[in-house]
Design a protein around this motif. Structure first.
Motif, PDB file in Angstrom:
ATOM      1  N   ARG A  77       0.700  -1.194   0.102  1.00 51.61           N
ATOM      2  CA  ARG A  77       0.098   0.033  -0.094  1.00 51.61           C
ATOM      3  C   ARG A  77       0.962   1.375   0.033  1.00 51.61           C
ATOM      4  O   ARG A  77       2.079   1.110  -0.104  1.00 51.61           O
ATOM      5  CB  ARG A  77      -0.865   0.104   1.229  1.00 51.61           C
ATOM      6  N   ARG A  78       0.333   2.464  -0.281  1.00 53.98           N
ATOM      7  CA  ARG A  78       0.987   3.542  -0.257  1.00 53.98           C
ATOM      8  C   ARG A  78       0.781   4.122   1.411  1.00 53.98           C
ATOM      9  O   ARG A  78      -0.379   4.577   1.684  1.00 53.98           O
ATOM     10  CB  ARG A  78       0.321   4.722  -1.212  1.00 53.98           C
ATOM     11  N   HIS A  79       1.630   3.808   2.232  1.00 55.41           N
ATOM     12  CA  HIS A  79       1.260   4.044   3.843  1.00 55.41           C
ATOM     13  C   HIS A  79       1.230   5.373   4.243  1.00 55.41           C
ATOM     14  O   HIS A  79       0.327   5.342   4.928  1.00 55.41           O
ATOM     15  CB  HIS A  79       2.806   3.108   4.600  1.00 55.41           C
ATOM     16  N   MET A  80       1.680   6.212   3.474  1.00 52.96           N
ATOM     17  CA  MET A  80       1.434   7.614   4.064  1.00 52.96           C
ATOM     18  C   MET A  80       0.306   8.277   3.516  1.00 52.96           C
ATOM     19  O   MET A  80      -0.496   9.183   3.979  1.00 52.96           O
ATOM     20  CB  MET A  80       2.464   8.578   3.289  1.00 52.96           C
ATOM     21  N   MET A  81      -0.256   7.673   2.459  1.00 49.25           N
ATOM     22  CA  MET A  81      -1.943   8.090   2.027  1.00 49.25           C
ATOM     23  C   MET A  81      -2.900   7.884   3.241  1.00 49.25           C
ATOM     24  O   MET A  81      -3.646   8.743   3.384  1.00 49.25           O
ATOM     25  CB  MET A  81      -2.228   7.279   0.951  1.00 49.25           C
ATOM     26  N   GLN A  82      -2.702   6.757   3.701  1.00 44.26           N
ATOM     27  CA  GLN A  82      -3.659   6.551   4.966  1.00 44.26           C
ATOM     28  C   GLN A  82      -3.439   7.839   5.883  1.00 44.26           C
ATOM     29  O   GLN A  82      -4.388   8.208   6.521  1.00 44.26           O
ATOM     30  CB  GLN A  82      -3.416   5.259   5.618  1.00 44.26           C
ATOM     31  N   LEU A  83      -2.293   8.287   6.246  1.00 40.86           N
ATOM     32  CA  LEU A  83      -2.020   9.308   7.099  1.00 40.86           C
ATOM     33  C   LEU A  83      -2.630  10.640   6.760  1.00 40.86           C
ATOM     34  O   LEU A  83      -3.038  11.420   7.328  1.00 40.86           O
ATOM     35  CB  LEU A  83      -0.637   9.200   7.697  1.00 40.86           C
ATOM     36  N   ALA A  84      -2.499  10.738   5.343  1.00 42.04           N
ATOM     37  CA  ALA A  84      -2.974  11.973   4.567  1.00 42.04           C
ATOM     38  C   ALA A  84      -4.363  12.152   4.817  1.00 42.04           C
ATOM     39  O   ALA A  84      -4.969  13.120   5.169  1.00 42.04           O
ATOM     40  CB  ALA A  84      -2.335  12.093   3.242  1.00 42.04           C
ATOM     41  N   LYS A  85      -5.028  10.917   4.488  1.00 40.55           N
ATOM     42  CA  LYS A  85      -6.419  10.974   4.633  1.00 40.55           C
ATOM     43  C   LYS A  85      -6.947  11.306   6.320  1.00 40.55           C
ATOM     44  O   LYS A  85      -7.746  12.151   6.175  1.00 40.55           O
ATOM     45  CB  LYS A  85      -6.965   9.718   4.225  1.00 40.55           C
ATOM     46  N   ARG A  86      -6.278  10.833   7.281  1.00 42.16           N
ATOM     47  CA  ARG A  86      -6.481  11.089   8.503  1.00 42.16           C
ATOM     48  C   ARG A  86      -6.200  12.810   8.800  1.00 42.16           C
ATOM     49  O   ARG A  86      -7.219  13.082   9.668  1.00 42.16           O
ATOM     50  CB  ARG A  86      -5.781  10.089   9.298  1.00 42.16           C
ATOM     51  N   LEU A  87      -5.187  13.007   8.363  1.00 39.73           N
ATOM     52  CA  LEU A  87      -4.898  14.567   8.575  1.00 39.73           C
ATOM     53  C   LEU A  87      -5.702  15.316   7.916  1.00 39.73           C
ATOM     54  O   LEU A  87      -6.361  16.532   8.702  1.00 39.73           O
ATOM     55  CB  LEU A  87      -3.297  14.802   8.151  1.00 39.73           C
ATOM     56  N   ALA A  88      -6.223  15.161   6.752  1.00 43.88           N
ATOM     57  CA  ALA A  88      -7.253  15.897   6.074  1.00 43.88           C
ATOM     58  C   ALA A  88      -8.449  16.000   6.892  1.00 43.88           C
ATOM     59  O   ALA A  88      -9.105  16.968   7.068  1.00 43.88           O
ATOM     60  CB  ALA A  88      -7.580  15.499   4.695  1.00 43.88           C
ATOM     61  N   ARG A  89      -8.805  14.811   7.397  1.00 45.10           N
ATOM     62  CA  ARG A  89     -10.283  14.749   8.282  1.00 45.10           C
ATOM     63  C   ARG A  89     -10.077  15.521   9.250  1.00 45.10           C
ATOM     64  O   ARG A  89     -11.015  16.399   9.739  1.00 45.10           O
ATOM     65  CB  ARG A  89     -10.529  13.278   8.595  1.00 45.10           C
ATOM     66  N   ASP A  90      -8.899  15.369  10.002  1.00 51.24           N
ATOM     67  CA  ASP A  90      -8.668  16.159  11.523  1.00 51.24           C
ATOM     68  C   ASP A  90      -8.852  17.653  10.976  1.00 51.24           C
ATOM     69  O   ASP A  90      -9.274  18.496  11.752  1.00 51.24           O
ATOM     70  CB  ASP A  90      -7.469  15.815  12.014  1.00 51.24           C
ATOM     71  N   VAL A  91      -8.135  18.001   9.981  1.00 54.69           N
ATOM     72  CA  VAL A  91      -8.101  19.520   9.525  1.00 54.69           C
ATOM     73  C   VAL A  91      -9.469  19.840   9.074  1.00 54.69           C
ATOM     74  O   VAL A  91      -9.927  20.906   9.511  1.00 54.69           O
ATOM     75  CB  VAL A  91      -7.271  19.695   8.377  1.00 54.69           C
TER      76      VAL A  91
END
Length: 160
Positions: A42-56
């Motif tokens: 997987r693109r492991h950082m994409m999961q974190l990007a989605k989470r950060l976008a949701r938090d923003v």
């Protein structure tokens, strides 16, 4: 952790007050080699990007994760390279904005898991800026100091 880092470095306040843009802020993970993506599955950082976008978005801002960068023709992971010069040569001309992605005038937050030499982040920032993006900041979860020091106080989250 990324959300806490974004908040503690003042990113949310910066985005709220100083970034004149009507659309969503893009949270973009640094590019990974095809080998790394295959190895992880997987693109492991994409999961974190989605989470950060949701938090923003929870702060009232518009944000979305975007897998805008790719590595082309890279055969080895940068952490396998010895030194900044080798890492820089490895990525020169190999990081690109994906076809069909328009980042002109868009505020961007670039994220990565580990900064070793800073080469990947620099190359990603250069490519995004050349494509017209406004790179607001870069965030990383960890920093590996030169010389491979493993002392606990040498490893910390970083905002660059």
């Amino acid at each position: 952790m990324l959300h806490d880092l974004a908040r503690s470095c003042g990113l949310i306040d910066l985005l709220r007050g100083r970034v004149p843009y009507d659309g969503p802020i893009l949270i973009i993970p640094a590019s990974s080699s095809r080998h790394s993506v295959r190895q992880r599955g997987r693109r492991h950082m994409m999961q974190l990007a989605k989470r950060l976008a949701r938090d923003v978005r929870r702060t009232g801002l518009s944000a979305k994760a975007c897998n805008a960068l790719e590595s082309r023709g890279v055969t080895r992971r940068s952490v396998q390279m010895q030194g900044v010069v080798q890492r820089s040569r490895r990525l020169k001309g190999h990081v690109a904005v994906r076809s069909g992605i328009d980042v002109r005038g868009v505020p961007v937050v670039l994220i990565d898991d580990i900064i070793t030499s800073g080469t990947t982040m620099r190359r990603c920032v250069e490519v995004l800026q050349q494509a017209g993006a406004t790179v607001v900041t870069v965030l990383a979860l960890a920093y590996t100091p030169p010389g491979g020091s493993t002392q606990e106080n040498d490893h910390s989250s970083s905002a660059v």
